[in-house]
Write a protein that holds these residues in place. Structure first.
Motif, PDB file in Angstrom:
ATOM      1  N   PHE A 193       2.579 -17.726  51.298  1.00 34.04           N
ATOM      2  CA  PHE A 193       1.284 -17.689  51.975  1.00 34.04           C
ATOM      3  C   PHE A 193       1.152 -16.442  52.849  1.00 34.04           C
ATOM      4  CE2 PHE A 193       1.375 -22.037  50.761  1.00 34.04           C
ATOM      5  CZ  PHE A 193       0.173 -22.658  51.042  1.00 34.04           C
ATOM      6  N   ALA A 194      -0.092 -16.040  53.087  1.00 35.31           N
ATOM      7  CA  ALA A 194      -0.405 -15.155  54.213  1.00 35.31           C
ATOM      8  C   ALA A 194      -0.502 -16.063  55.437  1.00 35.31           C
ATOM      9  CB  ALA A 194      -1.738 -14.453  53.983  1.00 35.31           C
ATOM     10  N   VAL A 195       0.350 -15.849  56.427  1.00 35.31           N
ATOM     11  CA  VAL A 195       0.430 -16.795  57.542  1.00 35.31           C
ATOM     12  C   VAL A 195       0.153 -16.101  58.868  1.00 35.31           C
ATOM     13  CG1 VAL A 195       1.766 -18.693  58.529  1.00 35.31           C
ATOM     14  CG2 VAL A 195       2.355 -17.835  56.263  1.00 35.31           C
ATOM     15  N   LEU A 196      -0.657 -16.760  59.683  1.00 37.82           N
ATOM     16  CA  LEU A 196      -0.934 -16.264  61.027  1.00 37.82           C
ATOM     17  C   LEU A 196      -0.705 -17.378  62.039  1.00 37.82           C
ATOM     18  CD1 LEU A 196      -2.133 -14.066  62.967  1.00 37.82           C
ATOM     19  CD2 LEU A 196      -4.368 -15.129  62.555  1.00 37.82           C
ATOM     20  N   ARG A 197       0.091 -17.061  63.060  1.00 36.64           N
ATOM     21  CA  ARG A 197       0.125 -17.906  64.245  1.00 36.64           C
ATOM     22  C   ARG A 197      -0.281 -17.017  65.415  1.00 36.64           C
ATOM     23  NH1 ARG A 197       5.828 -16.454  64.243  1.00 36.64           N
ATOM     24  NH2 ARG A 197       6.674 -16.437  66.378  1.00 36.64           N
ATOM     25  N   PHE A 198      -0.887 -17.600  66.426  1.00 40.14           N
ATOM     26  CA  PHE A 198      -1.429 -16.777  67.506  1.00 40.14           C
ATOM     27  C   PHE A 198      -1.453 -17.583  68.794  1.00 40.14           C
ATOM     28  CE2 PHE A 198      -4.948 -19.197  65.948  1.00 40.14           C
ATOM     29  CZ  PHE A 198      -5.737 -19.455  67.067  1.00 40.14           C
ATOM     30  N   ASN A 199      -1.600 -16.874  69.902  1.00 38.78           N
ATOM     31  CA  ASN A 199      -1.744 -17.520  71.201  1.00 38.78           C
ATOM     32  C   ASN A 199      -3.214 -17.734  71.526  1.00 38.78           C
ATOM     33  OD1 ASN A 199       0.949 -17.870  72.066  1.00 38.78           O
ATOM     34  ND2 ASN A 199       1.087 -15.745  72.746  1.00 38.78           N
ATOM     35  N   PHE A 200      -3.559 -18.968  71.885  1.00 36.47           N
ATOM     36  CA  PHE A 200      -4.915 -19.226  72.359  1.00 36.47           C
ATOM     37  C   PHE A 200      -5.190 -18.395  73.618  1.00 36.47           C
ATOM     38  CE2 PHE A 200      -4.321 -23.503  70.245  1.00 36.47           C
ATOM     39  CZ  PHE A 200      -5.304 -23.326  69.292  1.00 36.47           C
ATOM     40  N   ARG A 201      -6.459 -18.269  73.945  1.00 35.49           N
ATOM     41  CA  ARG A 201      -6.875 -17.507  75.131  1.00 35.49           C
ATOM     42  C   ARG A 201      -6.074 -17.904  76.379  1.00 35.49           C
ATOM     43  NH1 ARG A 201     -12.992 -18.613  75.525  1.00 35.49           N
ATOM     44  NH2 ARG A 201     -12.786 -18.121  73.307  1.00 35.49           N
ATOM     45  N   GLY A 202      -5.672 -16.896  77.147  1.00 37.92           N
ATOM     46  CA  GLY A 202      -4.943 -17.155  78.379  1.00 37.92           C
ATOM     47  C   GLY A 202      -3.465 -17.411  78.210  1.00 37.92           C
ATOM     48  N   VAL A 203      -2.961 -17.365  76.983  1.00 42.54           N
ATOM     49  CA  VAL A 203      -1.544 -17.604  76.709  1.00 42.54           C
ATOM     50  C   VAL A 203      -0.898 -16.292  76.277  1.00 42.54           C
ATOM     51  CG1 VAL A 203       0.123 -18.869  75.299  1.00 42.54           C
ATOM     52  CG2 VAL A 203      -1.987 -19.991  76.040  1.00 42.54           C
ATOM     53  N   GLY A 204       0.275 -15.981  76.823  1.00 43.41           N
ATOM     54  CA  GLY A 204       0.956 -14.752  76.455  1.00 43.41           C
ATOM     55  C   GLY A 204       0.080 -13.545  76.743  1.00 43.41           C
ATOM     56  N   ARG A 205      -0.103 -12.712  75.742  1.00 45.82           N
ATOM     57  CA  ARG A 205      -0.911 -11.502  75.904  1.00 45.82           C
ATOM     58  C   ARG A 205      -2.361 -11.692  75.433  1.00 45.82           C
ATOM     59  NH1 ARG A 205       2.210  -7.342  72.596  1.00 45.82           N
ATOM     60  NH2 ARG A 205       0.588  -5.911  73.334  1.00 45.82           N
ATOM     61  N   SER A 206      -2.726 -12.919  75.116  1.00 41.79           N
ATOM     62  CA  SER A 206      -4.128 -13.182  74.736  1.00 41.79           C
ATOM     63  C   SER A 206      -4.992 -13.267  75.996  1.00 41.79           C
ATOM     64  CB  SER A 206      -4.241 -14.493  73.951  1.00 41.79           C
ATOM     65  OG  SER A 206      -3.633 -14.377  72.693  1.00 41.79           O
ATOM     66  N   GLN A 207      -6.115 -12.594  75.959  1.00 43.34           N
ATOM     67  CA  GLN A 207      -6.993 -12.552  77.119  1.00 43.34           C
ATOM     68  C   GLN A 207      -7.851 -13.805  77.224  1.00 43.34           C
ATOM     69  OE1 GLN A 207      -8.893  -8.779  76.125  1.00 43.34           O
ATOM     70  NE2 GLN A 207      -7.760  -7.744  77.752  1.00 43.34           N
ATOM     71  N   GLY A 208      -8.446 -14.009  78.406  1.00 40.95           N
ATOM     72  CA  GLY A 208      -9.310 -15.154  78.627  1.00 40.95           C
ATOM     73  C   GLY A 208      -8.603 -16.242  79.416  1.00 40.95           C
ATOM     74  N   THR A 209      -9.296 -17.346  79.606  1.00 41.53           N
ATOM     75  CA  THR A 209      -8.740 -18.490  80.327  1.00 41.53           C
ATOM     76  C   THR A 209      -8.984 -19.764  79.533  1.00 41.53           C
ATOM     77  OG1 THR A 209     -10.816 -18.740  81.565  1.00 41.53           O
ATOM     78  CG2 THR A 209      -9.067 -17.441  82.614  1.00 41.53           C
TER      79      THR A 209
END
Length: 221
Positions: free
Chosen positions: A58-74
């Motif tokens: 598969f092409a796989v993506l995992r990511f941090n929701f907003r406000g987690v790690g280096r992801s911006q937002g709250t």
């Protein structure tokens, strides 16, 4: 495991992306547990799901929701996180325009976000929902559930009474043409402590069965 940064509704989103083995490979999106209770894309179960799909091309993506790690937002109590997930799926689909289908896999809070996303995206052919929390979150939007999938939870989950998950599963099973596979990991708590290997074996076996069935349909066509 390339680190990626892409633009989401609240700004930058940080992720990890595994390219597919072929241009027609399926896409998988992995959604992590609750951001306010330590959930990140590096959660052990999210990490293992990522590799489970990657090993199958598969092409796989995992990511941090907003406000987690280096992801911006709250943190946005689910609404913004659903927008993040939609943006993440858009991003990976943009890289893989010839992908034949998508899967969504989420753990705990991530499973709630994932099941909302699959309601909005008809290209999602399957889902894996680990330890969903119908006692805390409203799942009434699943009317009807558009895709077959796996719901797996622990028999010793003290965060979610197993009876609440059973009620959710029974509701989803009434949808015509949709098959909900429910699996219970005996003795597992909400976080599957000391049971992650067993959990992943269940998920991998389910995914292999679905992929084999899809391959047979392709051959028949």
């Amino acid at each position: 495991m390339p680190e990626v940064i892409f633009t989401g509704p609240a700004g930058r989103i940080e992720g990890r992306y595994q390219p597919p083995k072929t241009r027609h490979s399926r896409i998988a999106l992995i959604l992590h547990p609750h951001p306010q209770f330590g959930g990140t894309m590096n959660n052990q179960i999210a990490y293992q799901l990522y590799y489970m799909f990657a090993e199958r091309g598969f092409a796989v993506l995992r990511f941090n929701f907003r406000g987690v790690g280096r992801s911006q937002g709250t943190f946005d109590h689910g609404q913004g996180e659903l927008s993040d997930a939609a943006a993440a799926l858009d991003w990976v689909q943009g890289l893989n325009p010839d992908a034949r289908a998508c899967w969504i896999a989420g753990f705990s809070f991530g499973s709630w976000i994932g099941m909302q996303l699959l309601m909005r995206r008809p290209e999602v052919e399957g889902f894996i929902s680990i330890a969903p929390q119908p006692n805390l979150y409203d799942f009434s939007f699943l009317a009807p559930c558009p895709s077959s999938g796996l719901i797996v939870h622990g028999s010793a989950d003290r965060v979610v009474p197993p009876s609440d998950i059973q009620t959710l599963v029974e509701k989803l099973k009434t949808q015509k043409g949709i098959v909900i596979d429910q699996q219970i990991v005996e003795g597992a708590n909400h976080f599957f402590e000391n049971k992650v290997d067993e959990l992943m074996a269940i998920c991998g076996s389910y995914l292999d069965r679905r992929l084999a069935a899809a391959a047979k349909e392709d051959d028949a066509a």
